[in-house]
Design a protein around this motif. Structure first.
Motif, PDB file in Angstrom:
ATOM      1  N   ALA A  32       0.827  -1.204   0.000  1.00  0.00           N
ATOM      2  CA  ALA A  32       0.000   0.000   0.000  1.00  0.00           C
ATOM      3  C   ALA A  32       0.866   1.262   0.000  1.00  0.00           C
ATOM      4  CB  ALA A  32      -0.930  -0.005   1.211  1.00  0.00           C
ATOM      5  N   LEU A  33       1.936   1.263   0.775  1.00  0.00           N
ATOM      6  CA  LEU A  33       2.777   2.459   0.871  1.00  0.00           C
ATOM      7  C   LEU A  33       3.637   2.676  -0.369  1.00  0.00           C
ATOM      8  CD1 LEU A  33       3.887   2.315   4.605  1.00  0.00           C
ATOM      9  CD2 LEU A  33       2.139   3.757   3.561  1.00  0.00           C
ATOM     10  N   SER A  34       3.965   1.600  -1.080  1.00  0.00           N
ATOM     11  CA  SER A  34       4.802   1.737  -2.277  1.00  0.00           C
ATOM     12  C   SER A  34       3.981   2.091  -3.517  1.00  0.00           C
ATOM     13  CB  SER A  34       5.580   0.452  -2.530  1.00  0.00           C
ATOM     14  OG  SER A  34       4.694  -0.592  -2.915  1.00  0.00           O
ATOM     15  N   GLY A  35       2.660   2.059  -3.397  1.00  0.00           N
ATOM     16  CA  GLY A  35       1.818   2.408  -4.530  1.00  0.00           C
ATOM     17  C   GLY A  35       1.364   1.219  -5.346  1.00  0.00           C
ATOM     18  N   GLN A  36       1.767   0.013  -4.956  1.00  0.00           N
ATOM     19  CA  GLN A  36       1.332  -1.190  -5.678  1.00  0.00           C
ATOM     20  C   GLN A  36      -0.149  -1.467  -5.457  1.00  0.00           C
ATOM     21  OE1 GLN A  36       3.858  -4.314  -4.294  1.00  0.00           O
ATOM     22  NE2 GLN A  36       5.684  -3.517  -5.314  1.00  0.00           N
TER      23      GLN A  36
END
Length: 74
Positions: A32-36
């Protein structure tokens, strides 16, 4: 395992128990934090699904996987 999720601009936090492992929760948070993934999606021990937008995450506290003790400590 106990989880606490802080949400930006919200005075309360989500707190619940999950049957997922710490590694599974950490992997979901990292995605979620990496944008995946646009959202953090977790399920509690009773089957309730929590969906939090990744952009609104303030923190995620992952508790221990230790089972609770029942009875008296001697």
């Amino acid at each position: 395992m106990d989880l606490r999720i802080g949400i930006q601009n919200s005075p309360r936090e989500l707190a619940f128990e999950t049957s997922q492992t710490a590694a599974e929760v950490e992997q979901a948070v990292a995605a979620a934090l990496s944008g995946q993934a646009p959202v953090l999606r977790l399920t509690d021990a009773k089957g309730t699904v929590y969906v939090v937008p990744a952009a609104a995450l303030a923190y995620v506290e992952i508790g221990t996987e230790e089972a609770r003790r029942i009875g008296f400590v001697g």
